[in-house]
Motif scaffolding. Structure first.
Motif, PDB file in Angstrom:
ATOM      1  N   PHE A 179       0.823  -1.217   0.000  1.00 50.44           N
ATOM      2  CA  PHE A 179       0.000   0.000   0.000  1.00 50.44           C
ATOM      3  C   PHE A 179       0.862   1.275   0.000  1.00 50.44           C
ATOM      4  CE2 PHE A 179      -3.234  -3.128   1.058  1.00 50.44           C
ATOM      5  CZ  PHE A 179      -4.311  -2.679   0.295  1.00 50.44           C
ATOM      6  N   ASN A 180       2.064   1.225   0.563  1.00 52.25           N
ATOM      7  CA  ASN A 180       2.969   2.363   0.422  1.00 52.25           C
ATOM      8  C   ASN A 180       3.442   2.506  -1.020  1.00 52.25           C
ATOM      9  OD1 ASN A 180       3.334   3.882   2.839  1.00 52.25           O
ATOM     10  ND2 ASN A 180       4.406   2.130   3.755  1.00 52.25           N
ATOM     11  N   ALA A 181       3.575   1.379  -1.702  1.00 56.62           N
ATOM     12  CA  ALA A 181       4.132   1.392  -3.064  1.00 56.62           C
ATOM     13  C   ALA A 181       3.190   2.035  -4.081  1.00 56.62           C
ATOM     14  CB  ALA A 181       4.488  -0.027  -3.495  1.00 56.62           C
ATOM     15  N   PHE A 182       1.897   2.165  -3.762  1.00 54.50           N
ATOM     16  CA  PHE A 182       0.980   2.872  -4.676  1.00 54.50           C
ATOM     17  C   PHE A 182       1.270   4.374  -4.688  1.00 54.50           C
ATOM     18  CE2 PHE A 182      -1.994  -0.748  -3.445  1.00 54.50           C
ATOM     19  CZ  PHE A 182      -1.837  -1.421  -4.642  1.00 54.50           C
ATOM     20  N   ASN A 186       8.227   8.928  -2.394  1.00 51.55           N
ATOM     21  CA  ASN A 186       8.602   9.651  -1.176  1.00 51.55           C
ATOM     22  C   ASN A 186       9.332   8.680  -0.241  1.00 51.55           C
ATOM     23  OD1 ASN A 186       6.486   8.075  -0.254  1.00 51.55           O
ATOM     24  ND2 ASN A 186       5.072   9.768   0.098  1.00 51.55           N
ATOM     25  N   GLN A 187       9.686   9.172   0.938  1.00 50.59           N
ATOM     26  CA  GLN A 187      10.443   8.344   1.886  1.00 50.59           C
ATOM     27  C   GLN A 187       9.665   7.095   2.295  1.00 50.59           C
ATOM     28  OE1 GLN A 187      11.862  10.536   5.310  1.00 50.59           O
ATOM     29  NE2 GLN A 187      12.916   8.742   6.166  1.00 50.59           N
ATOM     30  N   LEU A 188       8.349   7.245   2.486  1.00 50.17           N
ATOM     31  CA  LEU A 188       7.517   6.098   2.875  1.00 50.17           C
ATOM     32  C   LEU A 188       7.644   4.973   1.850  1.00 50.17           C
ATOM     33  CD1 LEU A 188       4.081   7.546   4.095  1.00 50.17           C
ATOM     34  CD2 LEU A 188       5.616   6.023   5.386  1.00 50.17           C
ATOM     35  N   ARG A 189       7.534   5.325   0.569  1.00 47.73           N
ATOM     36  CA  ARG A 189       7.572   4.305  -0.479  1.00 47.73           C
ATOM     37  C   ARG A 189       8.974   3.721  -0.628  1.00 47.73           C
ATOM     38  NH1 ARG A 189       8.233   3.185  -6.232  1.00 47.73           N
ATOM     39  NH2 ARG A 189       6.456   1.953  -6.943  1.00 47.73           N
ATOM     40  N   GLN A 190       9.973   4.601  -0.694  1.00 43.21           N
ATOM     41  CA  GLN A 190      11.331   4.136  -0.971  1.00 43.21           C
ATOM     42  C   GLN A 190      11.839   3.229   0.151  1.00 43.21           C
ATOM     43  OE1 GLN A 190      10.348   5.040  -3.835  1.00 43.21           O
ATOM     44  NE2 GLN A 190      12.441   5.375  -4.587  1.00 43.21           N
ATOM     45  N   GLU A 191      11.617   3.640   1.402  1.00 46.02           N
ATOM     46  CA  GLU A 191      12.098   2.816   2.520  1.00 46.02           C
ATOM     47  C   GLU A 191      11.332   1.504   2.606  1.00 46.02           C
ATOM     48  OE1 GLU A 191      13.959   6.326   5.372  1.00 46.02           O
ATOM     49  OE2 GLU A 191      12.464   4.956   6.237  1.00 46.02           O
ATOM     50  N   ALA A 192      10.028   1.562   2.317  1.00 47.56           N
ATOM     51  CA  ALA A 192       9.230   0.330   2.363  1.00 47.56           C
ATOM     52  C   ALA A 192       9.767  -0.688   1.346  1.00 47.56           C
ATOM     53  CB  ALA A 192       7.769   0.646   2.079  1.00 47.56           C
ATOM     54  N   ILE A 193      10.031  -0.225   0.134  1.00 47.90           N
ATOM     55  CA  ILE A 193      10.504  -1.144  -0.914  1.00 47.90           C
ATOM     56  C   ILE A 193      11.916  -1.650  -0.601  1.00 47.90           C
ATOM     57  CG2 ILE A 193      11.098  -1.334  -3.368  1.00 47.90           C
ATOM     58  CD1 ILE A 193       8.691   0.501  -3.971  1.00 47.90           C
ATOM     59  N   GLU A 194      12.772  -0.748  -0.090  1.00 44.23           N
ATOM     60  CA  GLU A 194      14.148  -1.145   0.292  1.00 44.23           C
ATOM     61  C   GLU A 194      14.152  -2.310   1.273  1.00 44.23           C
ATOM     62  OE1 GLU A 194      16.442   2.188   1.932  1.00 44.23           O
ATOM     63  OE2 GLU A 194      16.032   3.294   0.067  1.00 44.23           O
ATOM     64  N   ARG A 195      13.186  -2.297   2.197  1.00 44.03           N
ATOM     65  CA  ARG A 195      13.162  -3.309   3.270  1.00 44.03           C
ATOM     66  C   ARG A 195      12.240  -4.479   2.956  1.00 44.03           C
ATOM     67  NH1 ARG A 195      12.401   1.416   7.865  1.00 44.03           N
ATOM     68  NH2 ARG A 195      14.328   2.484   7.363  1.00 44.03           N
ATOM     69  N   SER A 196      11.774  -4.559   1.717  1.00 42.52           N
ATOM     70  CA  SER A 196      10.702  -5.511   1.399  1.00 42.52           C
ATOM     71  C   SER A 196      11.165  -6.927   1.091  1.00 42.52           C
ATOM     72  CB  SER A 196       9.881  -4.994   0.219  1.00 42.52           C
ATOM     73  OG  SER A 196      10.673  -4.997  -0.962  1.00 42.52           O
ATOM     74  N   PHE A 389       1.291   5.900   9.522  1.00 41.78           N
ATOM     75  CA  PHE A 389       1.402   6.623   8.255  1.00 41.78           C
ATOM     76  C   PHE A 389       1.683   5.679   7.096  1.00 41.78           C
ATOM     77  CE2 PHE A 389       2.355   9.739  11.573  1.00 41.78           C
ATOM     78  CZ  PHE A 389       1.454  10.747  11.216  1.00 41.78           C
ATOM     79  N   ASN A 390       0.840   5.764   6.081  1.00 43.42           N
ATOM     80  CA  ASN A 390       0.972   4.920   4.890  1.00 43.42           C
ATOM     81  C   ASN A 390       0.452   5.718   3.698  1.00 43.42           C
ATOM     82  OD1 ASN A 390      -0.296   2.825   2.864  1.00 43.42           O
ATOM     83  ND2 ASN A 390       1.107   1.617   4.115  1.00 43.42           N
ATOM     84  N   ASN A 391       1.057   5.529   2.535  1.00 47.52           N
ATOM     85  CA  ASN A 391       0.660   6.296   1.349  1.00 47.52           C
ATOM     86  C   ASN A 391      -0.779   6.023   0.899  1.00 47.52           C
ATOM     87  OD1 ASN A 391       2.894   7.953   0.826  1.00 47.52           O
ATOM     88  ND2 ASN A 391       3.998   6.293  -0.222  1.00 47.52           N
ATOM     89  N   THR A 392      -1.367   4.900   1.302  1.00 44.32           N
ATOM     90  CA  THR A 392      -2.721   4.562   0.842  1.00 44.32           C
ATOM     91  C   THR A 392      -3.682   4.276   1.986  1.00 44.32           C
ATOM     92  OG1 THR A 392      -1.774   3.598  -1.164  1.00 44.32           O
ATOM     93  CG2 THR A 392      -4.046   2.990  -0.654  1.00 44.32           C
ATOM     94  N   LEU A 393      -3.199   3.628   3.034  1.00 44.49           N
ATOM     95  CA  LEU A 393      -4.079   3.203   4.119  1.00 44.49           C
ATOM     96  C   LEU A 393      -4.169   4.265   5.208  1.00 44.49           C
ATOM     97  CD1 LEU A 393      -2.851  -0.494   4.551  1.00 44.49           C
ATOM     98  CD2 LEU A 393      -4.968   0.271   3.438  1.00 44.49           C
ATOM     99  N   ARG A 394      -5.363   4.456   5.718  1.00 46.34           N
ATOM    100  CA  ARG A 394      -5.563   5.348   6.858  1.00 46.34           C
ATOM    101  C   ARG A 394      -5.930   4.511   8.079  1.00 46.34           C
ATOM    102  NH1 ARG A 394      -6.217  10.350   8.396  1.00 46.34           N
ATOM    103  NH2 ARG A 394      -7.644  10.863  10.074  1.00 46.34           N
ATOM    104  N   GLY A 395      -5.210   4.719   9.177  1.00 46.09           N
ATOM    105  CA  GLY A 395      -5.515   3.998  10.396  1.00 46.09           C
ATOM    106  C   GLY A 395      -4.572   4.393  11.503  1.00 46.09           C
ATOM    107  N   LEU A 396      -4.793   3.792  12.656  1.00 43.71           N
ATOM    108  CA  LEU A 396      -4.003   4.124  13.834  1.00 43.71           C
ATOM    109  C   LEU A 396      -2.933   3.080  14.089  1.00 43.71           C
ATOM    110  CD1 LEU A 396      -6.868   5.290  16.240  1.00 43.71           C
ATOM    111  CD2 LEU A 396      -5.323   6.733  14.869  1.00 43.71           C
ATOM    112  N   ASP A 397      -1.877   3.529  14.763  1.00 45.14           N
ATOM    113  CA  ASP A 397      -0.809   2.644  15.207  1.00 45.14           C
ATOM    114  C   ASP A 397      -1.142   2.106  16.595  1.00 45.14           C
ATOM    115  OD1 ASP A 397       1.564   1.549  14.241  1.00 45.14           O
ATOM    116  OD2 ASP A 397       2.776   2.826  15.536  1.00 45.14           O
TER     117      ASP A 397
END
Ligand code: OVV
Length: 406
Positions: A179-182, A186-196, A389-397
Motif C-alpha cells: 500500500f505504500n508502493a501505490f 517519497n520516503q515512505l515508499r522508498q524505505e518500504a521497498i528497500e526493506r521488502s 502513516f501509509n501512502n494509501t491506508l488510513r488507520g491508527l498505530d
C-alpha cells in the motif's frame, strides 16, 4: 467560453492547479481540510507536486471508477505508470489488469470469496471474535489496534487462507509495503521497498500450492487450475492478491469501526440496543474513515471529464475518502451515523474492480462488532491515539482504551 456560451475547460491550464501534497505526513495527520479544498477547487484538479490530475468529488470519483476502458488499471493503480516504469513487483493479475484479462481472474476470486463460502466460515469467524472479546474483558485496558484490530484478523484470516503457522509476522509488513508502493517516490515508499525483500520472499513461498492447506482460500484458487480456468503460473499470483489485500485492509477497517464507536458513545449505545445494526456500523466506519484512501487510474485516450480535457496517458488520483464525505452526495457527511444508508459509498471502490473481498471484510466487521456490543457496556479512550502513516491506508498505530463489561 464556447460559441454557445458555456464554459469548457480545454486543457491542463484550464483546470485548477493546486500545490497540495496528498502523500505528505502533514496531510495524513489531518486530511479533511485539504479534502474540502480539493472538492471546492473544481470537479477535476491538477496536482503540480506529482503531475497528476485529481478528483475528490463523489460524482467524478464514481465516474472514473465506472469507466475502466478510459481510466485503466493495467498501467498501475499507483502513481507509477507501468508503461514507463518497471513495477516494483510483477503486476497483480486482478488489481492491475483490464478486461478481458481481468474478467477471468476476477471470476475466480469472486467464487473463492462467494456468499456460499462466507456461510461456511461464518461460525468460525464469530467464535474467534468471542474468544478475542473474552481476552479483552480479562485485560480491561488494552490497545484496540494491536490487541483487537490486528489480533482478530490475524487469528482467522491466515488460517482461512491455509497458511502454515511459521512466518505470519511478515503478513502485515508485506501489506504495508504494497500500500505504500501505490504512492509517489517519497520516503515512505522508498524505505518500504528497500526493506521488502524478506517479506516478498515469505509471500512468494506461501503462494505455492504445496504450502496451502486443503480447503482454504489459497487451495481453492489452485483448484481452479484443474478446471482450466487459470494456469498453474497464474494461481500463485492470485493467492498473492489475498495476501496483499486481505489482512491490513480489514485491520484498518475494524480499527476504524472501534475508533468511531469509542469516539461516538451515542452510536455505541444504539448498537448495544440493536445488535442487528452491527453490519451497518461497520459499513459506516468504512465510509467515514475510508481505510483505503486513494487509488489512481491511467487514461487510455483523450477524455473530457466534467468539462476538463485530459490527455492520453495521464494519471488520475481518486480521493475515495473525500468522495465518501462529499456534501454534494451525503447528508451530514462528517457525522458517524450507524443507521445511515451507506449504499453507494466508494470505500470498497465501485464498478468492475470493487473489492472482491468485501464479503470477508463485512463478515469480520459484523461478527466482531456484534461480539463487542453484546458484552461491553462502555469503550473509553484512555490515552493519546497514535496515527500509522501509509501512502494509501488510513488507520491508527495505537488506540489505548478501557472497557466496562456489560
Ligand atoms: C485491492 C488490492 C490492494 C493491494 C493489492 C492487491 C489488491 C493485489 O491484487 O495484489
Amino acid at each position: 467560453m464556447t460559441a454557445s456560451g458555456s464554459p469548457v475547460a480545454t486543457d491542463v491550464a484550464a483546470v485548477p492547479h493546486l500545490d497540495v501534497d496528498p502523500f505528505a505526513m502533514s496531510f495524513f495527520a489531518d486530511p479533511y481540510p485539504t479534502h474540502e479544498l480539493l472538492r471546492e477547487a473544481g470537479p477535476v484538479v491538477y496536482l503540480d507536486k506529482w503531475s497528476v490530475y485529481g478528483v475528490a468529488r463523489y460524482a467524478e470519483v464514481h465516474a472514473v471508477l465506472n469507466d475502466p476502458a478510459t481510466f485503466c488499471s493495467s498501467r498501475g493503480v499507483g502513481l507509477s505508470d507501468f508503461k514507463k516504469e518497471t513495477p516494483w513487483r510483477p503486476p497483480s493479475l486482478i488489481l492491475e489488469a483490464d478486461p478481458p484479462a481481468h474478467t477471468r481472474t476476477r471470476a475466480v476470486l469472486s467464487k473463492v470469496l462467494s456468499p456460499t463460502v462466507m456461510k461456511q466460515v461464518r461460525d468460525r469467524f464469530a467464535a474467534a471474535a468471542e474468544v478475542r472479546v473474552d481476552a479483552l474483558l480479562e485485560k480491561r485496558s488494552f490497545d484496540a489496534i494491536a490487541d483487537l484490530a490486528e489480533a482478530y484478523p490475524l487469528s482467522i484470516f491466515p488460517d482461512a487462507l491455509g497458511l502454515k503457522p511459521e512466518g505470519r509476522e511478515h503478513l502485515i509488513p508485506y501489506a504495508s509495503v504494497v500500500f505504500n508502493a501505490f504512492g509517489p517516490p517519497n520516503q515512505l515508499r522508498q524505505e518500504a521497498i528497500e526493506r521488502s525483500a524478506p517479506h516478498q520472499a515469505y509471500v512468494a513461498e506461501q503462494c505455492q500450492r504445496e504450502n496451502l492447506a486443503p480447503g482454504g482460500f489459497g487451495a481453492c484458487i489452485h483448484d481452479r487450475v484443474d478446471d482450466g480456468e487459470i494456469t498453474a503460473t497464474e494461481a500463485p499470483l492470485l493467492v498473492r492478491s489475498l495476501l496483499s489485500a486481505g489482512l491490513d485492509t480489514t485491520v484498518n477497517g475494524i480499527g476504524a469501526a472501534v475508533y468511531c464507536l469509542a469516539r461516538f458513545p451515542d452510536q455505541w449505545q444504539r448498537l448495544r440496543e440493536d445488535l442487528s445494526l452491527a453490519r451497518g456500523a461497520f459499513e459506516e466506519a468504512v465510509r467515514f474513515e475510508s481505510p483505503v484512501q486513494t487509488f489512481f487510474r491511467t487514461t487510455t485516450r483523450e477524455v473530457e471529464l466534467s468539462g476538463a480535457k485530459i490527455g492520453e496517458g495521464e494519471k488520475v488520483l481518486m480521493f475515495l475518502a473525500a468522495a465518501n464525505r462529499d456534501p454534494r452526495r451525503w447528508d451530514k457527511p462528517d457525522s458517524y451515523d450507524i443507521t445511515r444508508r451507506t449504499s453507494g459509498h466508494v470505500g470498497f471502490g465501485s464498478g468492475i474492480h470493487m473489492c472482491v473481498g468485501q464479503l470477508v471484510a463485512r463478515l469480520e466487521g459484523e461478527v466482531m462488532l456484534t461480539a463487542l456490543a453484546r458484552r461491553i457496556a462502555k469503550i473509553e479512550i484512555a490515552g493519546e491515539p497514535k496515527r500509522r502513516f501509509n501512502n494509501t491506508l488510513r488507520g491508527l498505530d495505537s488506540l489505548p482504551v478501557t472497557i466496562t463489561p456489560a
